[in-house]
Design a protein around this motif. Structure first.
Motif, PDB file in Angstrom:
ATOM      1  N   GLY B 298       0.826  -1.213   0.000  1.00  0.00           N
ATOM      2  CA  GLY B 298       0.000   0.000   0.000  1.00  0.00           C
ATOM      3  C   GLY B 298       0.854   1.255   0.000  1.00  0.00           C
ATOM      4  O   GLY B 298       0.546   2.235  -0.701  1.00  0.00           O
ATOM      5  N   MET B 299       1.918   1.248   0.765  1.00  0.00           N
ATOM      6  CA  MET B 299       2.793   2.411   0.829  1.00  0.00           C
ATOM      7  C   MET B 299       3.471   2.680  -0.517  1.00  0.00           C
ATOM      8  O   MET B 299       3.634   3.832  -0.929  1.00  0.00           O
ATOM      9  N   THR B 300       3.880   1.605  -1.157  1.00  0.00           N
ATOM     10  CA  THR B 300       4.521   1.767  -2.471  1.00  0.00           C
ATOM     11  C   THR B 300       3.535   2.378  -3.477  1.00  0.00           C
ATOM     12  O   THR B 300       3.881   3.277  -4.269  1.00  0.00           O
ATOM     13  N   GLN B 301       2.293   1.875  -3.425  1.00  0.00           N
ATOM     14  CA  GLN B 301       1.271   2.424  -4.329  1.00  0.00           C
ATOM     15  C   GLN B 301       1.022   3.908  -4.028  1.00  0.00           C
ATOM     16  O   GLN B 301       0.906   4.728  -4.940  1.00  0.00           O
ATOM     17  N   LEU B 302       0.947   4.217  -2.745  1.00  0.00           N
ATOM     18  CA  LEU B 302       0.711   5.613  -2.358  1.00  0.00           C
ATOM     19  C   LEU B 302       1.847   6.513  -2.840  1.00  0.00           C
ATOM     20  O   LEU B 302       1.631   7.621  -3.341  1.00  0.00           O
ATOM     21  N   GLN B 303       3.054   6.010  -2.722  1.00  0.00           N
ATOM     22  CA  GLN B 303       4.217   6.785  -3.167  1.00  0.00           C
ATOM     23  C   GLN B 303       4.146   7.061  -4.674  1.00  0.00           C
ATOM     24  O   GLN B 303       4.402   8.180  -5.140  1.00  0.00           O
ATOM     25  N   LEU B 304       3.781   6.022  -5.427  1.00  0.00           N
ATOM     26  CA  LEU B 304       3.678   6.191  -6.889  1.00  0.00           C
ATOM     27  C   LEU B 304       2.603   7.213  -7.241  1.00  0.00           C
ATOM     28  O   LEU B 304       2.785   8.076  -8.114  1.00  0.00           O
ATOM     29  N   GLN B 305       1.464   7.086  -6.551  1.00  0.00           N
ATOM     30  CA  GLN B 305       0.358   8.007  -6.850  1.00  0.00           C
ATOM     31  C   GLN B 305       0.735   9.447  -6.497  1.00  0.00           C
ATOM     32  O   GLN B 305       0.388  10.387  -7.211  1.00  0.00           O
ATOM     33  N   LEU B 306       1.434   9.614  -5.409  1.00  0.00           N
ATOM     34  CA  LEU B 306       1.849  10.967  -5.007  1.00  0.00           C
ATOM     35  C   LEU B 306       2.829  11.562  -6.014  1.00  0.00           C
ATOM     36  O   LEU B 306       2.776  12.756  -6.316  1.00  0.00           O
ATOM     37  N   ARG B 307       3.719  10.734  -6.513  1.00  0.00           N
ATOM     38  CA  ARG B 307       4.665  11.231  -7.532  1.00  0.00           C
ATOM     39  C   ARG B 307       3.908  11.710  -8.770  1.00  0.00           C
ATOM     40  O   ARG B 307       4.213  12.735  -9.368  1.00  0.00           O
ATOM     41  N   GLN B 308       2.907  10.914  -9.149  1.00  0.00           N
ATOM     42  CA  GLN B 308       2.126  11.284 -10.337  1.00  0.00           C
ATOM     43  C   GLN B 308       1.369  12.589 -10.086  1.00  0.00           C
ATOM     44  O   GLN B 308       1.298  13.475 -10.948  1.00  0.00           O
ATOM     45  N   LEU B 309       0.831  12.690  -8.875  1.00  0.00           N
ATOM     46  CA  LEU B 309       0.095  13.908  -8.527  1.00  0.00           C
ATOM     47  C   LEU B 309       1.023  15.128  -8.525  1.00  0.00           C
ATOM     48  O   LEU B 309       0.656  16.209  -8.996  1.00  0.00           O
ATOM     49  N   GLN B 310       2.232  14.937  -8.008  1.00  0.00           N
ATOM     50  CA  GLN B 310       3.199  16.040  -8.016  1.00  0.00           C
ATOM     51  C   GLN B 310       3.522  16.486  -9.436  1.00  0.00           C
ATOM     52  O   GLN B 310       3.648  17.679  -9.722  1.00  0.00           O
ATOM     53  N   GLU B 311       3.639  15.518 -10.332  1.00  0.00           N
ATOM     54  CA  GLU B 311       3.920  15.852 -11.722  1.00  0.00           C
ATOM     55  C   GLU B 311       2.749  16.629 -12.337  1.00  0.00           C
ATOM     56  O   GLU B 311       2.954  17.604 -13.079  1.00  0.00           O
ATOM     57  N   GLU B 312       1.520  16.212 -11.995  1.00  0.00           N
ATOM     58  CA  GLU B 312       0.345  16.912 -12.535  1.00  0.00           C
ATOM     59  C   GLU B 312       0.289  18.351 -12.021  1.00  0.00           C
ATOM     60  O   GLU B 312      -0.020  19.275 -12.770  1.00  0.00           O
ATOM     61  N   VAL B 313       0.591  18.532 -10.753  1.00  0.00           N
ATOM     62  CA  VAL B 313       0.566  19.887 -10.185  1.00  0.00           C
ATOM     63  C   VAL B 313       1.660  20.734 -10.820  1.00  0.00           C
ATOM     64  O   VAL B 313       1.461  21.919 -11.127  1.00  0.00           O
ATOM     65  N   ARG B 314       2.820  20.123 -11.036  1.00  0.00           N
ATOM     66  CA  ARG B 314       3.909  20.855 -11.689  1.00  0.00           C
ATOM     67  C   ARG B 314       3.475  21.316 -13.086  1.00  0.00           C
ATOM     68  O   ARG B 314       3.744  22.446 -13.503  1.00  0.00           O
ATOM     69  N   ARG B 315       2.745  20.435 -13.779  1.00  0.00           N
ATOM     70  CA  ARG B 315       2.324  20.783 -15.148  1.00  0.00           C
ATOM     71  C   ARG B 315       1.295  21.908 -15.160  1.00  0.00           C
ATOM     72  O   ARG B 315       1.150  22.612 -16.153  1.00  0.00           O
ATOM     73  N   LEU B 316       0.570  22.049 -14.042  1.00  0.00           N
ATOM     74  CA  LEU B 316      -0.402  23.142 -13.985  1.00  0.00           C
ATOM     75  C   LEU B 316       0.283  24.503 -14.113  1.00  0.00           C
ATOM     76  O   LEU B 316      -0.329  25.478 -14.530  1.00  0.00           O
ATOM     77  N   ARG B 317       1.536  24.545 -13.715  1.00  0.00           N
ATOM     78  CA  ARG B 317       2.269  25.814 -13.757  1.00  0.00           C
ATOM     79  C   ARG B 317       2.915  26.087 -15.114  1.00  0.00           C
ATOM     80  O   ARG B 317       3.506  27.141 -15.308  1.00  0.00           O
ATOM     81  N   MET B 318       2.809  25.139 -16.011  1.00  0.00           N
ATOM     82  CA  MET B 318       3.502  25.290 -17.284  1.00  0.00           C
ATOM     83  C   MET B 318       2.669  26.105 -18.283  1.00  0.00           C
ATOM     84  O   MET B 318       1.454  25.941 -18.359  1.00  0.00           O
ATOM     85  N   LEU B 319       3.337  26.923 -19.041  1.00  0.00           N
ATOM     86  CA  LEU B 319       2.675  27.707 -20.094  1.00  0.00           C
ATOM     87  C   LEU B 319       3.488  27.598 -21.384  1.00  0.00           C
ATOM     88  O   LEU B 319       4.716  27.451 -21.340  1.00  0.00           O
ATOM     89  N   PRO B 320       2.834  27.659 -22.526  1.00  0.00           N
ATOM     90  CA  PRO B 320       3.578  27.626 -23.791  1.00  0.00           C
ATOM     91  C   PRO B 320       4.493  28.834 -23.915  1.00  0.00           C
ATOM     92  O   PRO B 320       4.097  29.952 -23.589  1.00  0.00           O
ATOM     93  N   VAL B 321       5.687  28.596 -24.375  1.00  0.00           N
ATOM     94  CA  VAL B 321       6.654  29.687 -24.493  1.00  0.00           C
ATOM     95  C   VAL B 321       6.183  30.720 -25.519  1.00  0.00           C
ATOM     96  O   VAL B 321       6.583  31.879 -25.488  1.00  0.00           O
ATOM     97  N   GLY B 322       5.288  30.294 -26.409  1.00  0.00           N
ATOM     98  CA  GLY B 322       4.749  31.208 -27.419  1.00  0.00           C
ATOM     99  C   GLY B 322       4.025  32.397 -26.807  1.00  0.00           C
ATOM    100  O   GLY B 322       3.892  33.438 -27.445  1.00  0.00           O
ATOM    101  N   THR B 323       3.564  32.251 -25.543  1.00  0.00           N
ATOM    102  CA  THR B 323       2.899  33.391 -24.907  1.00  0.00           C
ATOM    103  C   THR B 323       3.850  34.569 -24.717  1.00  0.00           C
ATOM    104  O   THR B 323       3.416  35.698 -24.536  1.00  0.00           O
ATOM    105  N   LEU B 324       5.153  34.266 -24.746  1.00  0.00           N
ATOM    106  CA  LEU B 324       6.147  35.337 -24.625  1.00  0.00           C
ATOM    107  C   LEU B 324       6.310  36.131 -25.918  1.00  0.00           C
ATOM    108  O   LEU B 324       6.794  37.250 -25.906  1.00  0.00           O
ATOM    109  N   PHE B 325       5.959  35.495 -27.017  1.00  0.00           N
ATOM    110  CA  PHE B 325       6.322  36.079 -28.310  1.00  0.00           C
ATOM    111  C   PHE B 325       5.327  37.127 -28.808  1.00  0.00           C
ATOM    112  O   PHE B 325       5.557  37.758 -29.831  1.00  0.00           O
TER     113      PHE B 325
END
Lengths: 122, 522
Positions: B298-325
């Motif tokens: 269970g702990m291993t599964q929780l760890q994997l899910q948390l990593r995935q969630l962290q990646e999703e949250v990180r992606r929320l902050r991403m914007l296309p670089v084209g917005t700069l142009f």
């Protein structure tokens, strides 16, 4: 400004109302303000009510009008309708572009009497 | 109310950027109907929202801008260079008004007043056409030969209409820009003068419009009055179908605007959960017996899910670089006109995503590099032609991502760096790095030293010797690097190498009051 050439003098009950004057025996001249707009609607309504309370025919002098909007024209329409219902005569003088433009945009040229060219001296 | 205003300013500034971009994509004399419609729609949206929030100066100014656009859209005038210039300057003035309103300053008033006069002067150049458009359909001046669509519009004002600073006269004037308009008022609800509330519109209208404009263009004109009127729009039968407008109001339906602080809060909460999970896992490692296996799994599964969630949250902050142009085409246009140079700007890899914190810090360095290419790289047309090049210079920005890094190249096909001149300037300034044994590449890299410029006269664009060192400093602060390659007569290429995301500390600094547009992937 009296456009009809009749002499101006004060009349009981009219005295002190901005833009309202009596000419001759039966004609009341109402000088419209520069802004016949929502922002000045309360003052315009007061002048119109004063004029409506008499039994005289009315000449609307629009010489000073530089801006108009729906609120202003609606008041004028209500005033003219009131006079017509009482069988009183109303005529325009010096109707300039601001009033005509807005009246045209609202489709109110006829209702306001702007189509009756005989009574329109520009 | 402050929340609505903040959203209004953000959305309006984005809309102004889009308007500017749309205007820059059209050449003078060659107006694109779809683009004009889109720009008009954006302006109309700003006007409507400003009206609802009581920003009357913005409303009235945008109305002028819109009127000029309406003349172009109705083919009452061409999309000439003066019109294009005026529209771009009006966008600038409106942007400054927004910024002033947001910050509580008033400096933009004067410039917007000047711009207002310019717009009025342009708009008044077509009185005859405007008069025709504003006249009733029955008037002999109306030309109905080209319009095939006919619309019946019922407009009835609600009590709030006039108080919301919406004037039917202005709405109908806007509508008449689409084609001949017959306006029939209904005065039956008008009360007696003594009972009349002057702040309430008691009139309603039936409007007969003849136009080829699509229904959403008509609806658009009324959208800022949406909550203050009853509106019925019907296409009259037995007429040619209007061409559907590809730009629908649903374009933005798949996104939601969210303060960056909320995403940060999610990130912080997630970090705490991850810490707690690590502690639990540590305790679980001491367990033995039958339940231990289940706990470890269970702990291993929780760890994997948390990593995935962290990646999703990180992606929320991403914007296309084209917005700069977005601001670069305008820069290239104005700078090219200022310097008498013909310049084409192209970009690639605009969809490459970067952390918002990096994007915010990357804007100014990139802007400086583009300026540098325009000012120092691209030659005057006659010099280019004499050198066997096209008269039009080319500046290109290319972005690519790989293995957690993003590479941004800013290149030009100009004259390249002058090694001798750089060395002379460096020695004249007593820079200790400018000794004789330098390779050509090392000489080129001297331009990253503070205070070095090879231009004798400082221009509005660059040449004051500040910038390239600041560019390098900014890029290195982000954990990146900058290199350059230059070939005499061929051009110069700057290569920026940056991490795609930054650590929590930098992210935290950048998100105080920003808003992030979340894109829905569905």
């Amino acid at each position: 400004m009296a456009a009809s050439g009749a002499q101006q003098h004060n009349d009981t009950g009219i005295n002190g109302t901005p833009g309202v004057a009596v000419c001759g025996d039966s004609l009341l001249v109402l000088q419209l303000p520069a802004h016949c707009t929502l922002s000045q609607a309360a003052a315009l309504r007061a002048s119109l009510l004063t004029a409506a309370a008499t039994t005289r025919d009315v000449e609307l002098d629009a010489n000073a009008v530089v801006a108009a909007d729906t609120a202003g024209l609606q008041l004028l329409l209500a005033f003219i309708t009131h006079l017509q219902q009482q069988g009183r005569c109303v005529q325009w003088v010096y109707v300039g572009t601001p009033l005509q433009t807005v009246a045209k945009q609202l489709g109110l040229l006829q209702q306001l009497g702007f189509m009756a060219r005989d009574s329109l001296r520009e | 109310m402050e929340q609505f205003q903040a959203a209004f300013f953000d959305e309006s500034l984005e809309a102004l950027d889009a308007m500017e971009s749309g205007l820059l994509q059209m050449d003078a004399g060659d107006a694109n109907a779809d683009r004009i419609n889109t720009i008009f729609r954006l302006a109309h949206s700003i006007k409507g929202n400003a009206g609802m929030l009581g920003f009357t100066p913005v409303t009235s100014f945008t109305h002028l801008l819109e009127s000029l656009l309406a003349q172009v859209r109705a083919n009452q005038r061409g999309f000439t260079q003066p019109v294009a210039d005026a529209l771009l300057l009006a966008v600038d003035a409106l942007r400054n008004m927004m910024i002033d309103l947001r910050t509580g300053h008033g400096q933009a008033t004067l410039s917007s007043d000047v711009m207002r006069e310019q717009l009025l002067a342009l708009i008044s150049e077509v009185p005859a056409q405007a008069a025709a458009a504003h006249a009733p359909a029955s008037a002999p001046t109306c030309n109905t030969a080209n319009a095939t669509g006919q619309w019946l519009i019922g407009f009835s004002a609600r009590e709030s209409l006039l108080i919301a600073d919406i004037d039917p006269a202005q709405l109908f004037a806007d509508l008449s820009a689409l084609g001949p308009l017959q306006v029939t008022p209904d005065t039956s609800r008008l009360p007696a003068l003594a009972q009349l509330n002057p702040g309430v519109c008691h009139l309603s209208w039936e409007l007969h419009l003849q136009t080829d404009a699509p229904q959403d263009s008509i609806e658009l004109l009324f959208d800022w009055a949406e909550h203050h009127c009853d509106l019925v729009i019907k296409q009259l039968p037995a007429l040619v179908q209007a061409v559907p407008d590809p730009h629908t109001a649903e374009q933005d339906a798949a996104s939601v605007r969210m303060p960056l602080a909320k995403i940060d809060a999610v990130q912080v909460a997630l970090n705490r959960v991850t810490t707690a999970q690590a502690q639990l896992q540590s305790y679980a490692s001491d367990l033995t017996g039958g339940a231990a296996d289940g706990m470890h799994f269970g702990m291993t599964q929780l760890q994997l899910q948390l990593r995935q969630l962290q990646e999703e949250v990180r992606r929320l902050r991403m914007l296309p670089v084209g917005t700069l142009f977005g601001r670069f085409p305008r820069l290239v246009r104005d700078a090219g006109a200022l310097l008498g140079k013909q310049i084409r700007l192209t970009t690639g890899g605009n969809d490459t995503e970067l952390d918002r914190a990096i994007l915010e810090r990357l804007g100014d360095p990139l802007l400086h590099l583009v300026r540098n290419c325009i000012d120092h790289g691209i030659e005057l047309p006659q010099l280019r032609v004499a050198a066997g090049k096209p008269a039009e210079g080319h500046v290109h920005i290319e972005v690519a991502a790989s293995a957690g890094l993003v590479v941004i190249e800013v290149s030009d096909d100009g004259k390249g760096l002058d090694s001798n001149r750089i060395l002379d300037k460096a020695r004249a300034r007593g820079l200790s790095q400018a000794h004789a044994e330098l390779t050509e590449q090392q000489v080129h890299e001297l331009i990253f030293l503070p205070g070095l410029s090879t231009v004798d006269v400082a221009t509005d664009l660059s040449g004051r010797g500040v910038g390239m060192d600041v560019v390098r400093c900014n890029v290195e602060t982000l954990g990146g690097s900058i290199e350059l390659q230059s070939t005499a007569g061929k051009g110069t290429r700057f290569t920026l190498c940056l991490p795609i995301a930054v650590d929590g500390q930098i992210m935290g600094e950048s998100v105080a009051d920003g808003l992030l547009q979340l894109r829905h992937s569905a």
